[in-house]
Design a protein around this motif. Structure first.
Motif, mmCIF file in Angstrom:
data_model
loop_
_atom_site.group_PDB
_atom_site.id
_atom_site.type_symbol
_atom_site.label_atom_id
_atom_site.label_comp_id
_atom_site.label_asym_id
_atom_site.label_seq_id
_atom_site.Cartn_x
_atom_site.Cartn_y
_atom_site.Cartn_z
ATOM 1 N N ASP A 171 41.301 51.576 71.414
ATOM 2 C CA ASP A 171 41.239 52.434 70.243
ATOM 3 C C ASP A 171 41.005 52.155 69.322
ATOM 4 O O ASP A 171 41.103 50.421 69.253
ATOM 5 N N ALA A 172 40.615 52.602 68.447
ATOM 6 C CA ALA A 172 40.378 51.942 67.026
ATOM 7 C C ALA A 172 41.339 50.703 66.485
ATOM 8 O O ALA A 172 40.405 50.438 65.895
ATOM 9 N N VAL A 193 40.609 58.116 72.422
ATOM 10 C CA VAL A 193 39.966 58.868 71.102
ATOM 11 C C VAL A 193 40.184 60.463 71.968
ATOM 12 O O VAL A 193 38.892 61.191 71.212
ATOM 13 N N ASN A 201 39.146 64.004 70.812
ATOM 14 C CA ASN A 201 38.649 63.843 68.632
ATOM 15 C C ASN A 201 38.018 63.485 68.227
ATOM 16 O O ASN A 201 37.427 62.448 67.755
ATOM 17 N N ALA A 204 38.307 60.122 65.554
ATOM 18 C CA ALA A 204 39.212 59.276 66.506
ATOM 19 C C ALA A 204 37.689 58.237 67.320
ATOM 20 O O ALA A 204 37.408 57.904 67.401
ATOM 21 N N ALA A 207 36.144 57.052 63.918
ATOM 22 C CA ALA A 207 36.835 55.612 63.892
ATOM 23 C C ALA A 207 36.621 54.340 64.981
ATOM 24 O O ALA A 207 36.490 53.544 64.506
ATOM 25 N N PHE A 208 36.340 55.092 66.346
ATOM 26 C CA PHE A 208 36.394 53.902 66.919
ATOM 27 C C PHE A 208 35.293 52.974 67.161
ATOM 28 O O PHE A 208 34.868 52.219 67.293
#
Length: 218
Positions: A171-172, A193, A201, A204, A207-208
């Motif tokens: 993830d991020a 995500v 999402n 998400a 962000a990732f």
């Protein structure tokens, strides 16, 4: 060196748009009915219409019959066939020959001994993907997308003739550390995500992909 990212298990157009807009190198569509991320060939074809800019499309299959792969390829073009089951090297060769597409073969990792599988596939598959092995004590565990990481240190300094990517619980928040420890140059996320299994999402995803773009490698 740039780190590239794959967003897998996409099943709605908003998530596809987020992946493409924010710099994914690969997008993955799952053709495995038990998965909450499963899509039909028609659904995938509609989603693929939003994949632009040279982003590569990957179809994920688990021990598939030829008929399923053929049904998917009748509806949309793929850049890779991803095999995420127990397919043998012989089956990988067979699928490559029959469908004329590169194959990305998943290898499930839970210990140093798991790496012995590399020798069986590295000169057969066009790319390898290292994912966490599904837990035996989890009744509803899937072949992938369980949100579980393995010990990335197992891959540190590894030399593999075939290109490879890292998956499993990314993830991020942890992707930069995963790259630093494992040395991977391609990362893959699905559950990392999501709001919930099968529900991506978009924030998400953004962000990732921003976290991946910010990674500095030698």
């Amino acid at each position: 060196m740039t780190v590239r990212a794959k967003i897998c298990g996409l099943n709605d157009p908003v998530a596809v748009a987020a992946a493409v807009r924010h710099g994914a190198a690969f997008v993955g569509f799952v053709f495995y009915p038990p998965s909450p991320r499963n899509v039909s060939p028609d659904e995938a074809a509609a989603l693929a219409g939003g994949v632009t800019g040279g982003v590569q499309k990957v179809g994920l299959f688990v021990d598939p019959e030829d008929a399923l792969i053929a049904a998917v390829l009748e509806k949309l073009s793929l850049d890779y066939i991803q095999l995420h089951g127990t397919e043998s090297p012989e089956r990988v060769r067979e699928i490559k020959a029959k469908f004329g597409l590169p194959v990305l073969k998943a290898i499930k990792i839970d210990s140093l001994a798991s790496l012995d599988e590399i020798a069986r596939y590295e000169n057969v598959a066009d790319m390898l993907l290292f994912d966490a092995k599904e837990p035996k004590n989890k009744a509803d565990a899937l072949p992938g997308g369980n949100g579980l990481a393995f010990d990335w240190q197992l891959l540190a300094g590894i030399r593999i003739a075939t290109p490879w990517m890292l998956a499993g619980g990314l993830d991020a928040g942890n992707v930069a550390e995963a790259v630093r420890i494992s040395g991977t140059r391609i990362v893959d996320t699905s559950s990392g995500v999501e709001f919930a299994p099968g529900r991506k999402n978009p924030a998400a995803i953004e962000a990732f992909l921003k976290a991946v773009a910010a990674i500095e490698t030698k």
